[in-house]
Design an enzyme around this catalytic site. Structure first.
Site, PDB file in Angstrom:
ATOM      1  N   GLU A   1       8.226  15.763  16.424  1.00 49.21           N
ATOM      2  CA  GLU A   1       8.903  15.787  15.053  1.00 49.21           C
ATOM      3  C   GLU A   1       8.307  16.730  14.137  1.00 49.21           C
ATOM      4  OE1 GLU A   1       7.866  12.207  12.848  1.00 49.21           O
ATOM      5  OE2 GLU A   1       9.763  11.868  12.234  1.00 49.21           O
TER       6      GLU A   1
ATOM      7  N   LYS B   1       0.851  -1.037  -0.079  1.00 47.87           N
ATOM      8  CA  LYS B   1       0.037   0.135  -0.159  1.00 47.87           C
ATOM      9  C   LYS B   1       0.972   1.151   0.198  1.00 47.87           C
ATOM     10  CE  LYS B   1      -2.945   3.165   1.282  1.00 47.87           C
ATOM     11  NZ  LYS B   1      -1.621   4.279   1.210  1.00 47.87           N
TER      12      LYS B   1
ATOM     13  N   GLU C   1       8.455   1.037  11.806  1.00 44.93           N
ATOM     14  CA  GLU C   1       9.329   1.793  11.586  1.00 44.93           C
ATOM     15  C   GLU C   1       8.843   3.265  11.941  1.00 44.93           C
ATOM     16  OE1 GLU C   1      12.527   1.215  11.247  1.00 44.93           O
ATOM     17  OE2 GLU C   1      12.488  -0.826  10.897  1.00 44.93           O
TER      18      GLU C   1
ATOM     19  N   CYS D   1      13.109  10.559   8.558  1.00 43.17           N
ATOM     20  CA  CYS D   1      12.789  10.146   9.899  1.00 43.17           C
ATOM     21  C   CYS D   1      13.787  10.270  10.971  1.00 43.17           C
ATOM     22  CB  CYS D   1      12.280   8.444   9.921  1.00 43.17           C
ATOM     23  SG  CYS D   1      13.277   7.629   8.957  1.00 43.17           S
TER      24      CYS D   1
END
Ligand code: NAD
Length: 484
Positions: A387, A182, A257, A291
Site C-alpha cells: 500500500e 483520538k 478498518e 484506503c
C-alpha cells in the site's frame, strides 16, 4: 481554538467533560500546513492522565447523561449535529484543507456533507434499536435487550478526519454509547470543531471527548484503559495488529478498518468513456491518500493502448495546486515524511523495471508529488504489492476473466474492488467470487452511511455504516422469566 495574526497559527485545546483543556502537563505538539511546510497549529499532547479524565467523563455521561436519554432525545441531538455541520461547512472545509492538504472543493463537496448525512442517518437509528422475543418452551418467556457497550474509544487517521470521526461518533452515540475520540496527530482541527458542535447541538458534557496527541501515547493509553469497552480503529494494518494485541490485556472489543491495495478491473467490453476518467479519480482522489484507492488498474490486453492513453492524458490534466484554491483537484501530501515515503515507492517502481508514463517528484515548497502512472507493472513488483497511500497508479494487464480475478485477489488486503464490464453475468460472478469487503460494478468509491463498509483479510474486520455497525456497538442480553 484561537487564531493568531495573518499567518494562521491555531492554538487548539482539546475537549474533556464539555470544557476546552490543555494537557495536564502543559505539553504540546505542532502540526504543519502541507502546502507550505510551516507550523499551522499547536495541539495539547495528551497522555495517560488526560485520557484518564476523558474516560471518566465519558463514563459519567454514559451513566447519568447521554446514557439516560431516550432514543428520541438522542435522535434530535444527532440530527441537530448534522444541521450544525452543514451550517459550519465553510469553516470545517477550510480547517480540513489547511490541515490535510486536500482540495477545499472536495472537502466542501464530500467530507463535510457526507459527515452531516452520517449524523442524520444514524439519528434515525437511535429510536429503532431493540431486542426480540424468542419462542422458548413453556412455561418461560425469553426476550433480549440490545444494550450499548458503554465507553467507545475511536482512533482515526488523517486522510478524512471529519468524515471518519463522524462515522464512528454518530453510530456509537445512536446506539447509546459515549465516546473518547483520538484524532490523528497530523490533522486534529476538524475533530476538535466536532467536539464543539456536539455540545452546541445539546449533547451532555462528556458525551464526546476529544483527546489530541501522539498515537503511542494518547492512543495507546485509550487502548490500555480498562474503562474503555471498545476500540473502533481506522488506520494502518501494522498499527491495527499492535492495537489488537494491546487490547487483549483487557479483552475489550476491537473493530479494525485497515489498509488496502484495491484492484480496479477494466474488461474489454467496458464503457471506456466512463471507465477511463473513473480510473484516474479512483486512484488520485484525495491525493491517493485513500484506503480504497484503485491503485492497481487491471486492464484487458486488447484495450490496453486506449485505456493507458486515456489514463495518462487524464492524469496529466489534473490540476495540482494550493488546497484553498477552489479549482485545485489534487493538493500536497499530508506530511514531509509521507511525501518522502511515496517518492521512495516511485523510485522502487523504476528500479523494479516499470515504465513511468507521467508524474514523479515536484520541486518547490510544500509536500507535493505529481500524480504518477506506471505501465508494464507485474504482480511481483513492490509497487503492485504494498500500500503506497499516495498518488501512484500501477497498470497491469490480464488475458481473461480468470486471470483478472486471480491478480485482483493476489494480495494480503481485501478492502474494495472495482469492475468495469457490460456483461451482467460476469459482473455478478466476479462480485461473488472476489475476496473483498466491497465490490463496485461500473462505478468506484461509492459510499453511503446506510451501506456496510469494511475489509476482508488483512484489511481488518468489523463493519462501519448501516445496521451492521450498530451490531458491533451493542451487546445482547437474554432475559428469562418464569411464567408459572
Ligand atoms: P496509523 O495507523 O499510523 O495511525 C492511525 C491512528 O492510530 C492515528 O490517530 C494514530 O495516532 C493512532 N495510533 C498510532 N499508533 C498507535 C498505538 N500504538 N496505539 C493507539 N493508537 C495509535 O495510520 P495513518 O498513517 O494515520 O493512516 C494511514 C492508514 O490508514 C493506511 O494504511 C490506510 O489504508 C488506513 N485507512 C483505512 C481506512 C479504512 O476504512 N479501511 C480508511 C482510511 C485510512
Amino acid at each position: 481554538m484561537t487564531t493568531e495574526g495573518a499567518s494562521v497559527l491555531i492554538r487548539a485545546r482539546m475537549w474533556i467533560d464539555g470544557a476546552e483543556r490543555d494537557a495536564a502537563d502543559g505539553q504540546t505538539i505542532d502540526t504543519f500546513n502541507p502546502s507550505t511546510g510551516e507550523v499551522l497549529a499547536t495541539l495539547p499532547r495528551a497522555r495517560a492522565e488526560d485520557v484518564e479524565q476523558a474516560v471518566a467523563s465519558a463514563r459519567k455521561s454514559f451513566e447519568s447523561g447521554w446514557g439516560r436519554l431516550h432514543g428520541d432525545e438522542r435522535a434530535r441531538i444527532l440530527w441537530r449535529t448534522g444541521e450544525l455541520i452543514t451550517k459550519h461547512a465553510a469553516e470545517l472545509a477550510r480547517l480540513e484543507a489547511l490541515d490535510t492538504g486536500k482540495p477545499i472543493g472536495n472537502a466542501l463537496a464530500i467530507d463535510v456533507p457526507r459527515s452531516a448525512e452520517t449524523f442524520e442517518y444514524f439519528s434515525g437509528w437511535a429510536t429503532k434499536i431493540h431486542g426480540e422475543t424468542i419462542p422458548v418452551k413453556a412455561p418461560f418467556l425469553n426476550y433480549t435487550l440490545r444494550e450499548p457497550l458503554g465507553v467507545v474509544g475511536a482512533i482515526i487517521p488523517w486522510n478524512f478526519p471529519l468524515l471518519l470521526a463522524a462515522r464512528k461518533v454518530a453510530a456509537a452515540l445512536a446506539a447509546g454509547n459515549t465516546v473518547v475520540l483520538k484524532p490523528p496527530e497530523e490533522a486534529s482541527l476538524s475533530c476538535l470543531a466536532l467536539g464543539r458542535i456536539l455540545l452546541e447541538a445539546g449533547a451532555p458534557p462528556g458525551t464526546l471527548n476529544v483527546v489530541t496527541g501522539v498515537g503511542e501515547e494518547a492512543g495507546a493509553a485509550l487502548v490500555a484503559h480498562p474503562g474503555v469497552n471498545k476500540i473502533s480503529f481506522t488506520g494502518g494494518t501494522e498499527t491495527g495488529k499492535h492495537i489488537l494485541r494491546a487490547a487483549a490485556a483487557t479483552l475489550k472489543k476491537v473493530t479494525l478498518e485497515l489498509g488496502g491495495k484495491s484492484a480496479n478491473i477494466v474488461f474489454a467490453d467496458a464503457d471506456l468513456e466512463s471507465a477511463i476518467p473513473n480510473a484516474v479519480r479512483a486512484c488520485f482522489y484525495n491525493q491517493g491518500e485513500l484506503c480504497t484507492a484503485g491503485s492497481r488498474l487491471l486492464v484487458a490486453e486488447s484495450v490496453l493502448e486506449r485505456v493507458l492513453d486515456g489514463v495518462v492524458s487524464g492524469t496529466k490534466a489534473m490540476r495540482v495546486g494550493e488546497p484553498l484554491d477552489p479549482k485545485t483537484q489534487m493538493g500536497p501530501l499530508v506530511s514531509r515524511e509521507h511525501r518522502d515515503r511515496v517518492l521512495g515507492y516511485i523510485a522502487k517502481g523504476e528500479e523494479g523495471g516499470a515504465t513511468r508514463m507521467t508524474g514523479g517528484p515536484r520541486e518547490g515548497r510544500g509536500y507535493y508529488v505529481e500524480p504518477t502512472v506506471f505501465s508494464g507493472v507485474t504482480e511481483s513488483m513492490t509497487i503492485a504489492r504494498e500500500e503506497i497511500f499516495g498518488p501512484v497508479l500501477s497498470v497491469i494487464t490480464f488475458k481473461d476473466e480468470a486471470e483478472a480475478a486471480r491478480i485482483a485477489d493476489a494480495t494480503e488486503f481485501g478492502l474494495a474492488t472495482g469492475l468495469w464490464t457490460r456483461d451482467i453475468g460476469r459482473a455478478h460472478r466476479l462480485a461473488h467470487q472476489l475476496k473483498s469487503g466491497t465490490v463496485w460494478v461500473n462505478g468506484y468509491n461509492l459510499f453511503d452511511a446506510a451501506s456496510p463498509y469494511g475489509g476482508y483479510k488483512q484489511s481488518g474486520y468489523g463493519r462501519e455504516n448501516g445496521f451492521e455497525v450498530l451490531r458491533e456497538l451493542t451487546q445482547v442480553k437474554s432475559i428469562w422469566v418464569g411464567l408459572k
